[in-house]
Motif scaffolding. Structure first.
Motif, PDB file in Angstrom:
ATOM      1  N   ASP A   1       3.140  13.761   3.349  1.00  0.00           N
ATOM      2  CA  ASP A   1       3.991  12.623   3.050  1.00  0.00           C
ATOM      3  C   ASP A   1       3.166  11.467   2.488  1.00  0.00           C
ATOM      4  O   ASP A   1       1.949  11.381   2.699  1.00  0.00           O
ATOM      5  N   VAL A   2       3.866  10.556   1.818  1.00  0.00           N
ATOM      6  CA  VAL A   2       3.272   9.273   1.413  1.00  0.00           C
ATOM      7  C   VAL A   2       4.133   8.167   1.992  1.00  0.00           C
ATOM      8  O   VAL A   2       5.365   8.177   1.843  1.00  0.00           O
ATOM      9  N   LEU A   3       3.501   7.224   2.669  1.00  0.00           N
ATOM     10  CA  LEU A   3       4.190   6.089   3.278  1.00  0.00           C
ATOM     11  C   LEU A   3       3.939   4.857   2.424  1.00  0.00           C
ATOM     12  O   LEU A   3       2.789   4.557   2.069  1.00  0.00           O
ATOM     13  N   VAL A   4       5.005   4.135   2.116  1.00  0.00           N
ATOM     14  CA  VAL A   4       4.922   2.971   1.227  1.00  0.00           C
ATOM     15  C   VAL A   4       5.404   1.744   1.988  1.00  0.00           C
ATOM     16  O   VAL A   4       6.477   1.765   2.611  1.00  0.00           O
ATOM     17  N   GLY A   5       4.623   0.655   1.932  1.00  0.00           N
ATOM     18  CA  GLY A   5       5.039  -0.562   2.609  1.00  0.00           C
ATOM     19  C   GLY A   5       3.921  -1.575   2.661  1.00  0.00           C
ATOM     20  O   GLY A   5       2.874  -1.404   2.025  1.00  0.00           O
TER      21      GLY A   5
ATOM     22  N   THR B   1       7.911   3.870  -4.744  1.00  0.00           N
ATOM     23  CA  THR B   1       8.513   5.040  -4.116  1.00  0.00           C
ATOM     24  C   THR B   1       9.089   5.980  -5.166  1.00  0.00           C
ATOM     25  O   THR B   1       8.889   7.205  -5.122  1.00  0.00           O
ATOM     26  N   ALA B   2       9.792   5.412  -6.135  1.00  0.00           N
ATOM     27  CA  ALA B   2      10.393   6.237  -7.182  1.00  0.00           C
ATOM     28  C   ALA B   2       9.336   6.951  -8.017  1.00  0.00           C
ATOM     29  O   ALA B   2       9.466   8.146  -8.318  1.00  0.00           O
TER      30      ALA B   2
ATOM     31  N   ILE C   1       0.824  -1.214   0.000  1.00  0.00           N
ATOM     32  CA  ILE C   1       0.000   0.000   0.000  1.00  0.00           C
ATOM     33  C   ILE C   1       0.857   1.263   0.000  1.00  0.00           C
ATOM     34  O   ILE C   1       2.036   1.245   0.350  1.00  0.00           O
ATOM     35  N   ALA C   2       0.213   2.364  -0.394  1.00  0.00           N
ATOM     36  CA  ALA C   2       0.748   3.710  -0.230  1.00  0.00           C
ATOM     37  C   ALA C   2      -0.269   4.501   0.575  1.00  0.00           C
ATOM     38  O   ALA C   2      -1.462   4.511   0.239  1.00  0.00           O
ATOM     39  N   VAL C   3       0.186   5.139   1.652  1.00  0.00           N
ATOM     40  CA  VAL C   3      -0.687   5.865   2.561  1.00  0.00           C
ATOM     41  C   VAL C   3      -0.364   7.350   2.481  1.00  0.00           C
ATOM     42  O   VAL C   3       0.767   7.760   2.742  1.00  0.00           O
ATOM     43  N   ARG C   4      -1.351   8.137   2.104  1.00  0.00           N
ATOM     44  CA  ARG C   4      -1.191   9.590   2.064  1.00  0.00           C
ATOM     45  C   ARG C   4      -1.490  10.161   3.450  1.00  0.00           C
ATOM     46  O   ARG C   4      -2.471   9.755   4.094  1.00  0.00           O
ATOM     47  N   THR C   5      -0.657  11.072   3.925  1.00  0.00           N
ATOM     48  CA  THR C   5      -0.844  11.655   5.256  1.00  0.00           C
ATOM     49  C   THR C   5      -1.214  13.124   5.163  1.00  0.00           C
ATOM     50  O   THR C   5      -0.979  13.784   4.143  1.00  0.00           O
ATOM     51  N   ARG C   6      -1.755  13.622   6.266  1.00  0.00           N
ATOM     52  CA  ARG C   6      -2.208  15.011   6.289  1.00  0.00           C
ATOM     53  C   ARG C   6      -1.048  15.990   6.121  1.00  0.00           C
ATOM     54  O   ARG C   6      -1.208  17.065   5.552  1.00  0.00           O
TER      55      ARG C   6
ATOM     56  N   MET D   1       1.056   2.660  10.199  1.00  0.00           N
ATOM     57  CA  MET D   1      -0.032   3.473  10.730  1.00  0.00           C
ATOM     58  C   MET D   1       0.342   4.370  11.909  1.00  0.00           C
ATOM     59  O   MET D   1      -0.130   5.504  11.995  1.00  0.00           O
ATOM     60  N   PRO D   2       1.175   3.937  12.874  1.00  0.00           N
ATOM     61  CA  PRO D   2       1.565   4.888  13.923  1.00  0.00           C
ATOM     62  C   PRO D   2       2.289   6.113  13.360  1.00  0.00           C
ATOM     63  O   PRO D   2       2.066   7.243  13.820  1.00  0.00           O
ATOM     64  N   ALA D   3       3.147   5.911  12.348  1.00  0.00           N
ATOM     65  CA  ALA D   3       3.824   7.049  11.737  1.00  0.00           C
ATOM     66  C   ALA D   3       2.833   7.943  11.009  1.00  0.00           C
ATOM     67  O   ALA D   3       2.956   9.182  11.042  1.00  0.00           O
ATOM     68  N   ALA D   4       1.855   7.349  10.343  1.00  0.00           N
ATOM     69  CA  ALA D   4       0.837   8.162   9.676  1.00  0.00           C
ATOM     70  C   ALA D   4       0.115   9.053  10.679  1.00  0.00           C
ATOM     71  O   ALA D   4      -0.128  10.242  10.411  1.00  0.00           O
TER      72      ALA D   4
END
Length: 271
Positions: free
Chosen positions: A86-90, A136-137, A78-83, A97-100
């Motif tokens: 940032d986008v988190l990939v993993g 990511t790239a 998944i890729a998670v967009r944050t408020r 989720m805690p980082a998001a």
């Protein structure tokens, strides 16, 4: 300013460097930081809490993190967009989720399923190289996360919390061991009540062989507040309560591992 990416894994240096190479080959203008390649293998909670602690201090960007014991199974990439932007990939196993949440919360998440944004013929055991690094790239190159696949509801990370007893006890769980052998616990300093630095308390648990164990320990501001070799409770830089041995390893000394439940009893049972 060039686009920024970070990479965190449990792979060790060589395999993490391969992932970094894929990102830099596909997004040559990006700045890529290997945040860590030393997360304990398979330790999702450790990786998640490290990301939560670290990412707010990094530039806004794309942050790839892989601790993935379920690689190749039906779990989603998944890729998670944050408020914060940032986008988190993993992997969708709670790791991100805690980082998001630390980055303002997740606003959307998408499954990384479009083969156009993967390497050809992805391996079943190295999704970091073949799926996460290319994603990511492409994100660094400006591709919208929604282009990768359908929206999804990411799995949360279920962490144990502290429990307060009517007799003033505080029950906590060992979350992970840091590189010094100090143990990060599922409680914060506020769970102790008003600070009473240097006041002895009893910390007890049941060892893996079923033996009840108890030690005397004090809550301190610094490691140097106790003699080398002595135990202490302290608050780490992320705000979590921890058990340490000054200039030693609490994990080695006491044989404690992630998941062990500890009970802190204040002096005379007072709260």
């Amino acid at each position: 300013m060039p686009p920024f990416a970070s990479i965190a894994t449990d792979f060790g240096a060589a395999y993490t460097a391969i992932c970094s190479g894929v990102v830099q080959r596909l997004a040559p203008s990006a700045k890529v930081l290997i945040l860590t390649d030393e997360i304990t293998p398979y330790a999702i909670v450790e990786g998640a809490l490290l990301l939560r602690q670290a990412l707010p201090y990094l530039p806004e960007g794309v942050h790839m993190a892989v601790v993935d014991p379920g690689v190749g199974t039906p779990r989603h990439p998944i890729a998670v967009r944050t408020r914060r932007g940032d986008v988190l990939v993993g992997p969708d196993n709670g790791l991100l989720m805690p980082a998001a949440e630390a980055l303002g919360g997740a606003t959307a998440a998408f499954v990384l399923e479009d083969p156009a944004y993967r390497l050809p013929e992805p391996s079943t055991t190295f999704h970091a190289r073949d799926i996460f690094a290319p994603a990511t790239a492409h994100l660094l190159n400006g591709v919208d996360p929604a282009a990768f696949g359908p929206e999804t509801a990411p799995l949360p990370l279920d962490l144990p919390g502290p429990e307060h007893g009517d007799d003033g006890t505080l029950t906590m769980t060992v979350l992970y061991e840091d590189r010094y052998g100090s143990l990060i616990l599922s409680a914060e300093a506020k769970d102790l009540g008003p600070p009473r630095f240097g006041t002895p308390a009893t910390l007890s648990w049941t060892s893996s062989d079923g033996t009840p164990t108890a030690i005397r320990v004090t809550y301190e501001e610094t490691f140097g507040s106790v003699h080398p070799g002595d135990p202490l409770l302290w608050t780490d830089s992320s705000g979590a309560l921890g058990l340490a041995v000054n200039q030693g390893s609490a994990a080695h000394r006491y044989g404690l591992t992630a998941g062990t439940v500890l009970t802190l009893r204040p002096p005379n049972g007072d709260s």
